[in-house]
Design a protein around this motif. Structure first.
Motif, PDB file in Angstrom:
ATOM      1  N   GLU A  36       2.067  -3.832  -4.556  1.00 18.55           N
ATOM      2  CA  GLU A  36       1.701  -5.040  -3.954  1.00 18.55           C
ATOM      3  C   GLU A  36       2.295  -3.871  -2.358  1.00 18.55           C
ATOM      4  O   GLU A  36       1.648  -4.106  -1.251  1.00 18.55           O
ATOM      5  N   ASN A  37       3.265  -3.715  -2.773  1.00 19.30           N
ATOM      6  CA  ASN A  37       4.524  -3.091  -1.381  1.00 19.30           C
ATOM      7  C   ASN A  37       4.232  -1.211  -1.201  1.00 19.30           C
ATOM      8  O   ASN A  37       4.434  -1.245  -0.291  1.00 19.30           O
ATOM      9  N   ASN A  38       3.053  -1.009  -1.343  1.00 19.88           N
ATOM     10  CA  ASN A  38       2.748   0.396  -1.171  1.00 19.88           C
ATOM     11  C   ASN A  38       1.744   0.724  -0.805  1.00 19.88           C
ATOM     12  O   ASN A  38       0.824   1.584  -0.776  1.00 19.88           O
ATOM     13  N   PHE A  39       0.485  -0.002  -0.129  1.00 18.88           N
ATOM     14  CA  PHE A  39      -0.369  -0.043   0.603  1.00 18.88           C
ATOM     15  C   PHE A  39      -0.215   0.636   2.071  1.00 18.88           C
ATOM     16  O   PHE A  39       1.237   0.307   2.699  1.00 18.88           O
ATOM     17  N   GLY A  40      -0.642   2.106   2.396  1.00 22.35           N
ATOM     18  CA  GLY A  40      -0.168   2.720   3.223  1.00 22.35           C
ATOM     19  C   GLY A  40       0.130   4.179   2.459  1.00 22.35           C
ATOM     20  O   GLY A  40      -0.170   5.663   2.968  1.00 22.35           O
ATOM     21  N   GLY A  41       0.489   3.812   0.954  1.00 20.91           N
ATOM     22  CA  GLY A  41       0.657   5.448   0.133  1.00 20.91           C
ATOM     23  C   GLY A  41       1.756   5.545   0.408  1.00 20.91           C
ATOM     24  O   GLY A  41       3.124   5.426   1.763  1.00 20.91           O
ATOM     25  N   ASP A  42       2.215   7.126   0.795  1.00 18.68           N
ATOM     26  CA  ASP A  42       3.452   8.204   0.690  1.00 18.68           C
ATOM     27  C   ASP A  42       3.425   7.816   2.375  1.00 18.68           C
ATOM     28  O   ASP A  42       4.863   7.951   2.587  1.00 18.68           O
ATOM     29  N   CYS A  43       1.931   7.891   2.967  1.00 16.06           N
ATOM     30  CA  CYS A  43       1.888   8.358   4.501  1.00 16.06           C
ATOM     31  C   CYS A  43       3.278   6.785   4.913  1.00 16.06           C
ATOM     32  O   CYS A  43       4.284   7.317   6.221  1.00 16.06           O
ATOM     33  N   THR A  44       2.550   6.022   5.244  1.00 13.07           N
ATOM     34  CA  THR A  44       3.213   4.656   6.548  1.00 13.07           C
ATOM     35  C   THR A  44       3.896   4.350   5.773  1.00 13.07           C
ATOM     36  O   THR A  44       5.363   3.847   5.810  1.00 13.07           O
ATOM     37  N   ASN A  45       4.416   4.459   3.671  1.00 19.17           N
ATOM     38  CA  ASN A  45       5.801   4.454   3.297  1.00 19.17           C
ATOM     39  C   ASN A  45       7.184   4.910   3.738  1.00 19.17           C
ATOM     40  O   ASN A  45       8.351   4.655   2.992  1.00 19.17           O
ATOM     41  N   PHE A  46       7.380   6.650   2.713  1.00 17.06           N
ATOM     42  CA  PHE A  46       7.994   7.643   2.465  1.00 17.06           C
ATOM     43  C   PHE A  46       7.740   8.548   3.113  1.00 17.06           C
ATOM     44  O   PHE A  46       7.812   9.460   2.883  1.00 17.06           O
ATOM     45  N   GLY A  47       7.107   8.310   3.848  1.00 20.68           N
ATOM     46  CA  GLY A  47       6.750  10.159   5.019  1.00 20.68           C
ATOM     47  C   GLY A  47       6.211   9.943   6.168  1.00 20.68           C
ATOM     48  O   GLY A  47       7.522  10.018   7.050  1.00 20.68           O
ATOM     49  N   CYS A  48       5.226  10.146   7.382  1.00 23.19           N
ATOM     50  CA  CYS A  48       4.813  10.216   8.554  1.00 23.19           C
ATOM     51  C   CYS A  48       5.757   9.179   8.918  1.00 23.19           C
ATOM     52  O   CYS A  48       5.655   9.523  10.266  1.00 23.19           O
ATOM     53  N   VAL A  49       4.630   7.610   8.829  1.00 23.95           N
ATOM     54  CA  VAL A  49       5.172   7.118   9.912  1.00 23.95           C
ATOM     55  C   VAL A  49       7.051   6.714   9.571  1.00 23.95           C
ATOM     56  O   VAL A  49       7.784   7.104  10.883  1.00 23.95           O
ATOM     57  N   PRO A  50       8.162   6.160   8.506  1.00 21.78           N
ATOM     58  CA  PRO A  50       9.323   6.511   8.835  1.00 21.78           C
ATOM     59  C   PRO A  50       9.780   7.716   9.181  1.00 21.78           C
ATOM     60  O   PRO A  50      11.290   8.198  10.180  1.00 21.78           O
ATOM     61  N   SER A  51       9.291   8.491   8.998  1.00 21.45           N
ATOM     62  CA  SER A  51      10.162  10.339   9.153  1.00 21.45           C
ATOM     63  C   SER A  51       9.922  10.628  10.845  1.00 21.45           C
ATOM     64  O   SER A  51      10.825  10.721  11.061  1.00 21.45           O
ATOM     65  N   LYS A  52       8.459  10.236  11.278  1.00 21.55           N
ATOM     66  CA  LYS A  52       8.293  10.423  12.545  1.00 21.55           C
ATOM     67  C   LYS A  52       9.049   9.350  13.224  1.00 21.55           C
ATOM     68  O   LYS A  52       9.674   9.625  14.237  1.00 21.55           O
ATOM     69  N   ALA A  53       9.701   8.064  13.180  1.00 26.63           N
ATOM     70  CA  ALA A  53       9.854   7.457  13.452  1.00 26.63           C
ATOM     71  C   ALA A  53      11.981   7.827  13.837  1.00 26.63           C
ATOM     72  O   ALA A  53      12.198   7.493  14.730  1.00 26.63           O
ATOM     73  N   LEU A  54      12.345   8.542  12.359  1.00 25.97           N
ATOM     74  CA  LEU A  54      13.810   8.783  12.786  1.00 25.97           C
ATOM     75  C   LEU A  54      13.668   9.515  13.651  1.00 25.97           C
ATOM     76  O   LEU A  54      14.579  10.342  14.199  1.00 25.97           O
ATOM     77  N   ILE A  55      11.993  10.997  13.718  1.00 26.67           N
ATOM     78  CA  ILE A  55      12.613  12.355  14.145  1.00 26.67           C
ATOM     79  C   ILE A  55      12.904  11.648  15.566  1.00 26.67           C
ATOM     80  O   ILE A  55      13.173  12.072  16.806  1.00 26.67           O
ATOM     81  N   HIS A  56      12.117  10.894  16.413  1.00 18.78           N
ATOM     82  CA  HIS A  56      12.041  10.297  17.979  1.00 18.78           C
ATOM     83  C   HIS A  56      13.484   9.816  18.300  1.00 18.78           C
ATOM     84  O   HIS A  56      13.966  10.205  19.320  1.00 18.78           O
ATOM     85  N   ILE A  57      14.163   8.760  16.982  1.00 20.12           N
ATOM     86  CA  ILE A  57      15.055   8.168  17.227  1.00 20.12           C
ATOM     87  C   ILE A  57      16.336   9.772  17.276  1.00 20.12           C
ATOM     88  O   ILE A  57      17.115   9.893  18.349  1.00 20.12           O
ATOM     89  N   ALA A  58      16.414  10.098  16.411  1.00 17.47           N
ATOM     90  CA  ALA A  58      17.144  11.677  16.191  1.00 17.47           C
ATOM     91  C   ALA A  58      17.534  12.892  18.236  1.00 17.47           C
ATOM     92  O   ALA A  58      18.419  12.923  18.127  1.00 17.47           O
ATOM     93  N   HIS A  59      15.894  12.545  18.704  1.00 17.67           N
ATOM     94  CA  HIS A  59      15.701  13.015  19.750  1.00 17.67           C
ATOM     95  C   HIS A  59      16.642  12.620  20.708  1.00 17.67           C
ATOM     96  O   HIS A  59      16.987  12.958  21.623  1.00 17.67           O
ATOM     97  N   GLN A  60      16.916  11.256  21.021  1.00 15.14           N
ATOM     98  CA  GLN A  60      17.481  10.925  22.115  1.00 15.14           C
ATOM     99  C   GLN A  60      18.893  11.162  21.511  1.00 15.14           C
ATOM    100  O   GLN A  60      19.017  11.097  22.867  1.00 15.14           O
ATOM    101  N   PHE A  61      19.300  10.939  20.172  1.00 13.99           N
ATOM    102  CA  PHE A  61      21.013  11.253  20.387  1.00 13.99           C
ATOM    103  C   PHE A  61      20.724  13.006  20.774  1.00 13.99           C
ATOM    104  O   PHE A  61      21.813  13.045  21.452  1.00 13.99           O
ATOM    105  N   HIS A  62      20.253  13.758  20.612  1.00 14.00           N
ATOM    106  CA  HIS A  62      19.828  15.283  20.845  1.00 14.00           C
ATOM    107  C   HIS A  62      20.466  15.317  22.074  1.00 14.00           C
ATOM    108  O   HIS A  62      20.804  15.703  23.077  1.00 14.00           O
ATOM    109  N   GLN A  63      19.296  14.385  23.162  1.00 14.36           N
ATOM    110  CA  GLN A  63      18.872  14.936  24.605  1.00 14.36           C
ATOM    111  C   GLN A  63      20.629  14.076  25.234  1.00 14.36           C
ATOM    112  O   GLN A  63      20.605  14.778  26.442  1.00 14.36           O
ATOM    113  N   ALA A  64      20.522  12.948  24.705  1.00 12.25           N
ATOM    114  CA  ALA A  64      21.883  12.139  25.333  1.00 12.25           C
ATOM    115  C   ALA A  64      23.363  13.776  25.658  1.00 12.25           C
ATOM    116  O   ALA A  64      23.806  13.369  26.450  1.00 12.25           O
TER     117      ALA A  64
END
Length: 478
Positions: A36-64
């Motif tokens: 029941e916690n896996n709706f959205g599959g790999d993309c929402t839970n373990f792939g696209c969504v969390p990885s791109k969120a991390l990439i966005h934050i890491a980009h802010q670190f790098h630009q700083a």
């Protein structure tokens, strides 16, 4: 036993898309998801969504940190607990629109539990039987597991647990695998402050991309302090170190307190009792499907990662559209093809590709012409410091250069995934090169590089005799 028009197994991209189409058509639809916690599959839970969120934050670190060149003072490392709390909150926000409650509100029946075939037409979940006119397998994929001596002595992550469990930044992070996941997350953790080493079995990162693209990405990574060891494997972990065997049989020891395993994916078939459903597997353990995504059971189709090729969320979207078109227009049904699939690796710089690779064009005997373009003299690249960028566009073999149409494209640059979209649209719309070249772009938008590439192609039409005629016309008139 309850009967439906359509049973969909799996609530990832393919499952949500398929159940949504079936429900929109007014078909009685059952969606089965084991977690029941896996709706959205790999993309929402373990792939696209969390990885791109991390990439966005890491980009802010790098630009700083880059801003230190202009007087800003920056120190410290990432607080992984705070970062993951933020990422998980974003995931929860997205999942509210695609969980069981939301789907039921739209009229889709949802059952939570593990599905298995009891016959060719019957699915069982927790002892209850269901049948349907058609059954769609959208069971997704999982990270491929490998066994390495001493793994119990180090913290081991895959994309399925790193976005939830990595609440402390590793000091020395070893990434095993030089594909998209390894490259994206390796750069993220380096920018967060970890000392990252990528151990890659191949001879270069992102082996399916053009060699020049891999070399540029490796150069950027090394400049950022990421160590890359190609043609190598981790042989064991011991005493806080990773032992790396290189192809020349030499061994390297490096500090390691956490590792990410990113060495490919395998389709999910466990527990489905596919044999009882009359569904055969290939020698490699994938579900056997034909060119129309139909399994060896004519009432069962396979979509998304479960097909076992090009495991992308947008690949699942493409299959959903194609399958339902074929189901509703069987006389005019089309074979599944990957000729027009695109992908983006969201490193910085991004790596983007659409259409067939040059090797595939050659293998399939498709006449083509390649136009290369570097970013060295592009004004936007100069002011934003990405003159290392490069792109290639493959055109058809039309002898009339102005009428050539785009077949494929490849680019490495910041936001490459966005920049190639107009070229991919031009490909699908079959727009000839001369029309694209004549577009007027606002200065200095980044997409002007696309026009520069096309002008490079069209330069081949501007021969000496044309210039002679132009001079004569000018001097005659003026």
């Amino acid at each position: 036993m309850k009967k439906y028009d359509v049973i969909v197994i799996g609530a990832g991209s393919a499952g949500l898309g398929s159940s949504g189409v079936a429900n929109m058509l007014g078909l009685n639809t059952l969606l089965i998801e084991k977690d029941e916690n896996n709706f959205g599959g790999d993309c929402t839970n373990f792939g696209c969504v969390p990885s791109k969120a991390l990439i966005h934050i890491a980009h802010q670190f790098h630009q700083a940190r880059l801003a230190e060149n202009f007087g800003l003072k920056v120190s410290g490392k990432a607080d992984m607990g705070r970062i993951l709390d933020h990422v998980n909150a974003l995931q929860d926000h997205i999942k509210k629109t695609e969980d069981a409650t939301a789907l039921r509100a739209h009229g889709i029946d949802v059952v939570i539990g593990e599905a298995s075939f009891t016959s060719k037409k019957v699915i069982s979940v927790d002892g209850k039987a269901y049948t349907a006119r058609l059954i769609l397998l959208c069971t997704g994929s999982s990270p491929r597991k490998i066994a390495i001596e001493g793994m119990d002595q180090v913290t081991v992550y895959t994309n399925e647990n790193i976005f939830f469990d990595c609440r402390k930044l590793p000091d020395h992070f070893v990434v095993i695998g030089g594909g998209p996941i390894g490259c994206e997350l390796g750069q993220v953790f380096s920018r967060f402050g970890a000392k990252v080493t990528i151990v890659n079995r191949g001879d270069r990162l992102l082996g399916k991309e053009p060699e020049k693209v891999s070399k540029i990405l490796e150069s950027v990574f090394e400049k950022e302090g990421i160590r890359i060891i190609n043609n190598a494997e981790v042989s064991k972990f011991s005493s806080g170190k990773a032992h790396i065997m290189v192809s020349d049989q030499s061994e390297i020891e490096i500090p390691c307190d956490a590792t990410l395993i990113s060495v490919g994916r395998v389709v999910n078939t466990k527990g489905l009792n596919l044999d009882k459903g009359g569904i055969e597997l290939t020698e490699k353990g994938k579900i056997k499907v034909d060119a129309y995504l139909q399994s060896t059971n004519k009432k069962v189709y396979v979509l998304g990662d479960a097909v076992g090729v090009y495991m992308f969320s947008h690949g699942a979207e493409k299959m959903v559209r194609q399958l339902w078109r074929n189901l509703l227009l069987p006389i005019f049904k089309k074979k599944n093809t990957w000729n027009d699939l695109s992908w983006v690796t969201f490193t910085d710089p991004q790596v983007a590709h659409f259409g067939l690779t040059e090797k595939e064009l050659q293998t399939q005997g498709i006449p083509h012409y390649r136009q290369d373009q570097n970013f060295e003299h592009d004004d936007r690249a100069i002011v934003q410091d990405y003159t290392y960028g490069t792109m290639s566009v493959w055109f058809d073999g039309n002898k009339n250069i102005g009428q050539k149409r785009i077949l494929s494209g490849s680019m490495i640059a910041p936001q490459a995934g966005e920049l190639v979209q107009e070229l991919e649209l031009a490909k699908h719309a079959k727009i000839p090169a001369k029309k694209l070249e004549n577009r007027v772009y606002p200065y200095p938008v980044a997409t002007r590089i696309n026009q520069k590439t096309l002008r490079g192609l069209m330069t081949n039409t501007r021969t000496a005799w044309k210039f002679r005629i132009a001079r004569k016309i000018f001097r005659f008139l003026y």
